[in-house]
Scaffold this active site. Structure first.
Site, short mmCIF file in Angstrom:
data_model
loop_
_atom_site.label_atom_id
_atom_site.label_comp_id
_atom_site.label_asym_id
_atom_site.label_seq_id
_atom_site.Cartn_x
_atom_site.Cartn_y
_atom_site.Cartn_z
N LYS A 9 -19.17 -51.75 20.76
CA LYS A 9 -18.27 -52.50 19.87
C LYS A 9 -18.75 -53.94 19.64
CE LYS A 9 -14.15 -49.75 21.07
NZ LYS A 9 -12.73 -49.83 21.52
N TYR A 49 -10.01 -44.86 13.21
CA TYR A 49 -8.87 -45.09 14.10
C TYR A 49 -7.55 -44.67 13.45
CZ TYR A 49 -11.42 -47.46 17.87
OH TYR A 49 -12.24 -47.75 18.95
N PHE A 57 -1.03 -52.68 17.20
CA PHE A 57 -2.33 -53.36 17.26
C PHE A 57 -3.33 -52.82 16.24
CE2 PHE A 57 -2.37 -50.01 20.56
CZ PHE A 57 -3.46 -49.26 20.15
N ARG A 85 -16.49 -40.94 29.50
CA ARG A 85 -15.19 -41.60 29.72
C ARG A 85 -15.16 -42.25 31.11
NH1 ARG A 85 -11.73 -42.27 25.39
NH2 ARG A 85 -10.01 -42.30 26.87
N THR A 91 -9.35 -48.17 29.60
CA THR A 91 -9.23 -48.91 28.34
C THR A 91 -9.08 -50.41 28.59
OG1 THR A 91 -8.10 -46.98 27.41
CG2 THR A 91 -7.96 -49.04 26.16
N ARG A 102 -16.78 -51.05 31.10
CA ARG A 102 -15.69 -51.97 30.76
C ARG A 102 -15.44 -52.98 31.89
NH1 ARG A 102 -12.14 -47.38 27.63
NH2 ARG A 102 -12.75 -47.91 25.50
N ASN A 112 -13.01 -54.23 24.17
CA ASN A 112 -13.37 -53.52 25.39
C ASN A 112 -14.74 -52.83 25.33
OD1 ASN A 112 -12.59 -51.44 23.76
ND2 ASN A 112 -10.99 -50.67 25.10
N HIS A 115 -16.51 -47.41 22.81
CA HIS A 115 -15.64 -46.27 22.50
C HIS A 115 -16.35 -45.01 22.96
CE1 HIS A 115 -13.47 -43.16 20.32
NE2 HIS A 115 -14.65 -42.68 20.01
N GLU A 126 -15.88 -37.20 14.94
CA GLU A 126 -16.41 -38.57 14.98
C GLU A 126 -17.92 -38.59 14.73
OE1 GLU A 126 -12.94 -40.15 18.04
OE2 GLU A 126 -15.01 -40.07 18.75
P1 GTP Z 1 -11.51 -45.72 22.55
O1 GTP Z 1 -12.63 -45.04 23.25
O2 GTP Z 1 -11.95 -46.96 21.79
O3 GTP Z 1 -10.69 -44.79 21.71
O4 GTP Z 1 -10.61 -46.27 23.74
P2 GTP Z 1 -9.55 -45.49 24.61
O5 GTP Z 1 -9.55 -44.05 24.27
O6 GTP Z 1 -9.80 -45.89 26.02
O7 GTP Z 1 -8.20 -46.15 24.15
P3 GTP Z 1 -7.17 -45.71 22.98
O8 GTP Z 1 -7.71 -44.54 22.22
O9 GTP Z 1 -5.82 -45.60 23.59
O10 GTP Z 1 -7.19 -47.00 22.05
C1 GTP Z 1 -8.22 -47.16 21.09
C2 GTP Z 1 -8.65 -48.60 21.08
O11 GTP Z 1 -7.60 -49.39 20.59
C3 GTP Z 1 -8.99 -49.20 22.44
O12 GTP Z 1 -10.29 -48.93 22.89
C4 GTP Z 1 -8.82 -50.68 22.15
O13 GTP Z 1 -9.98 -51.21 21.52
C5 GTP Z 1 -7.68 -50.68 21.17
N1 GTP Z 1 -6.42 -50.97 21.84
C6 GTP Z 1 -5.71 -50.16 22.66
N2 GTP Z 1 -4.61 -50.79 23.11
C7 GTP Z 1 -4.64 -52.03 22.56
C8 GTP Z 1 -3.78 -53.17 22.63
O14 GTP Z 1 -2.77 -53.17 23.31
N3 GTP Z 1 -4.16 -54.27 21.89
C9 GTP Z 1 -5.30 -54.28 21.13
N4 GTP Z 1 -5.60 -55.37 20.42
N5 GTP Z 1 -6.12 -53.23 21.04
C10 GTP Z 1 -5.79 -52.13 21.74
MG MG Z 2 -9.40 -43.26 22.30
#
Ligand code: GTP
Ligand code: MG
Length: 138
Positions: A9, A49, A57, A85, A91, A102, A112, A115, A126
């Site tokens: 990212k 997304y 967010f 993962r 996350t 991370r 973070n 992805h 994807e």
């Molecule tokens: P991805 O691999 O990026 O999908 O991450 P994840 O699967 O661990 O998390 P999730 O799918 O729940 O959320 C997708 C992305 O949204 C996260 O990786 C973050 O970049 C973003 N995100 C999640 N929660 C928050 C939040 O509370 N605030 C903000 N700004 N971004 C968030």
């Molecule tokens: Mg995710």
């Protein structure tokens, strides 16, 4: 062998951490079988997304993903989806285990660093959003 989709990212590319992230990926036994650095368009980020579009967010997330280049990748290995993962960590970096990407590099729950796909079906969708078959060399 399984394939998963990865994004390095903007917070990581901006800090010149592409190689450092890739070193963790490769040390975990995952093979980078496709990779390109792109500037995501707003449309691409919103599509990618879309599952989060009702979340508070979402706007911030899309703005972040287009704020600097990203590196999109296909990773291959045994249980690549679950393994990546695990290598990524939680996350929120505050909850991420020692040694994970991370934990080492992420700035916040939003910024973070990486992805990774969460299931076989999402991995296929994807990968297809960013790569054609002939760009993936296993
Ligand atoms: P991805 O691999 O990026 O999908 O991450 P994840 O699967 O661990 O998390 P999730 O799918 O729940 O959320 C997708 C992305 O949204 C996260 O990786 C973050 O970049 C973003 N995100 C999640 N929660 C928050 C939040 O509370 N605030 C903000 N700004 N971004 C968030
Ligand atoms: Mg995710």
């Amino acid at each position: 062998l399984e394939r998963t989709f990865s994004i390095i990212k903007p917070d990581a590319t901006e800090r010149n951490l592409t190689g450092a992230v890739n070193a963790v990926i490769e040390a975990a036994g995952l093979r980078i079988v496709a990779q390109k650095r792109i500037r995501m368009t707003r449309q691409q980020a919103e599509t990618f997304y879309a599952v989060h579009k009702e979340r508070p967010f979402f706007g911030e997330l899309v703005d972040f993903m287009i704020s600097a280049p990203v590196v999109v990748q296909v990773l291959e290995g045994e249980n690549a989806i679950a393994k990546y993962r695990e290598v990524m960590g939680a996350t929120n970096p505050a909850n991420a285990a020692e040694g994970t990407i991370r934990k080492q590099f992420a700035k916040s729950v939003g910024e973070n660093s990486v992805h990774g796909s969460d299931a076989a079906e999402t991995a296929a969708v994807e990968i297809a959003q960013f790569f054609s078959g002939n760009e993936i060399v296993g």
